[in-house]
Design a protein around this motif. Sequence first.
Motif, PDB file in Angstrom:
ATOM      1  N   MET A 118       0.785  -1.145   0.016  1.00 62.56           N
ATOM      2  CA  MET A 118      -0.006  -0.199  -0.023  1.00 62.56           C
ATOM      3  C   MET A 118       1.177   1.602   0.142  1.00 62.56           C
ATOM      4  N   ARG A 119       2.106   1.154   0.895  1.00 64.46           N
ATOM      5  CA  ARG A 119       2.662   1.981   0.888  1.00 64.46           C
ATOM      6  C   ARG A 119       3.766   2.552  -0.503  1.00 64.46           C
ATOM      7  N   GLN A 120       3.699   1.244  -1.400  1.00 68.27           N
ATOM      8  CA  GLN A 120       4.325   1.445  -2.710  1.00 68.27           C
ATOM      9  C   GLN A 120       2.994   2.094  -3.667  1.00 68.27           C
ATOM     10  N   ILE A 121       1.824   1.858  -3.349  1.00 65.45           N
ATOM     11  CA  ILE A 121       0.887   2.329  -4.518  1.00 65.45           C
ATOM     12  C   ILE A 121       1.208   3.967  -4.366  1.00 65.45           C
ATOM     13  N   GLY A 122       0.823   3.927  -3.012  1.00 67.59           N
ATOM     14  CA  GLY A 122       0.478   5.269  -2.437  1.00 67.59           C
ATOM     15  C   GLY A 122       1.770   6.521  -2.624  1.00 67.59           C
ATOM     16  N   GLY A 123       3.134   5.502  -2.762  1.00 64.74           N
ATOM     17  CA  GLY A 123       4.225   6.512  -3.669  1.00 64.74           C
ATOM     18  C   GLY A 123       3.951   6.642  -5.113  1.00 64.74           C
ATOM     19  N   SER A 124       3.211   5.950  -5.843  1.00 64.24           N
ATOM     20  CA  SER A 124       3.310   6.068  -7.084  1.00 64.24           C
ATOM     21  C   SER A 124       2.367   7.083  -7.241  1.00 64.24           C
ATOM     22  N   VAL A 125       1.213   6.959  -6.902  1.00 62.44           N
ATOM     23  CA  VAL A 125       0.051   7.593  -7.738  1.00 62.44           C
ATOM     24  C   VAL A 125       0.282   8.984  -6.556  1.00 62.44           C
ATOM     25  N   SER A 126       1.165   9.275  -5.553  1.00 62.96           N
ATOM     26  CA  SER A 126       1.903  10.577  -5.353  1.00 62.96           C
ATOM     27  C   SER A 126       2.651  11.521  -6.214  1.00 62.96           C
ATOM     28  N   ARG A 127       3.821  10.489  -7.060  1.00 64.61           N
ATOM     29  CA  ARG A 127       4.741  10.768  -8.068  1.00 64.61           C
ATOM     30  C   ARG A 127       3.272  10.870  -8.794  1.00 64.61           C
ATOM     31  N   ALA A 128       2.264  10.064  -9.349  1.00 66.72           N
ATOM     32  CA  ALA A 128       1.924  10.573 -10.837  1.00 66.72           C
ATOM     33  C   ALA A 128       0.551  11.540 -10.508  1.00 66.72           C
ATOM     34  N   LEU A 129       0.451  12.361  -9.069  1.00 67.17           N
ATOM     35  CA  LEU A 129      -0.063  13.952  -9.124  1.00 67.17           C
ATOM     36  C   LEU A 129       0.478  14.605  -9.128  1.00 67.17           C
ATOM     37  N   LYS A 130       2.006  14.451  -8.798  1.00 65.84           N
ATOM     38  CA  LYS A 130       2.717  15.650  -8.934  1.00 65.84           C
ATOM     39  C   LYS A 130       2.805  15.764  -9.654  1.00 65.84           C
ATOM     40  N   ASP A 131       3.476  14.289 -10.521  1.00 66.26           N
ATOM     41  CA  ASP A 131       3.102  14.889 -12.376  1.00 66.26           C
ATOM     42  C   ASP A 131       2.439  15.245 -12.749  1.00 66.26           C
ATOM     43  N   LEU A 132       0.834  15.098 -12.862  1.00 69.47           N
ATOM     44  CA  LEU A 132      -0.346  15.847 -13.314  1.00 69.47           C
ATOM     45  C   LEU A 132      -0.374  17.250 -12.666  1.00 69.47           C
TER      46      LEU A 132
END
Length: 180
Positions: A118-132
């Motif tokens: 879940m932490r990895q998924i949360g990190g991925s979502v956070s990075r994707a949101l930051k990129d967006l």
Amino acid sequence: MCELRYKTLCSKMDANNKGDMSQPPANNRTQQETLSRGLLDDEDRLSDFGSPKHGPTLSTSTSSFEALDPHDPNLSHLASLMFSHTSNYLQGELSAVLEDYTLLEQMNKATITKYADMRQIGGSVSRALKDLNEKYLALQPYLEQIDQIEDSVTKLEAAAYKLDAYSKRLEAKFKSLEKK
């Protein structure tokens, strides 16, 4: 039979001592012990504490079981069975507790793994949101230009409708003048 002889001798002794009650019998206890030990076989002798042990005991234990004394084999067998069953019960309880702790450990490991995922998924979502967000900020001037163009097109369309309406009126006037 030995018991009957012992009672008979004790009653004779009591009868001898009844005559002189002013003085306590000096060796009453030792006489009874001597009589009882003389009448009983060596195996059946009792110590002062009722133990089948011969002579005084050094143990301060109040237990009537002496490890070296002969005792009832059936009682020994039942005691062994009781200790065996108690041991099995305690081992079962301890193994149940051990299994509970093993299960808890496995659950903790599974939870740790799940939270790591879940932490990895949360990190991925956070990075994707930051990129967006970065891309949106990069596109922001173009989006503002699109909004300005849309406003211009709307104004141009309104002007075209006015021009069309004016040209229709003008045409209608021209046709009415032509008929005259």
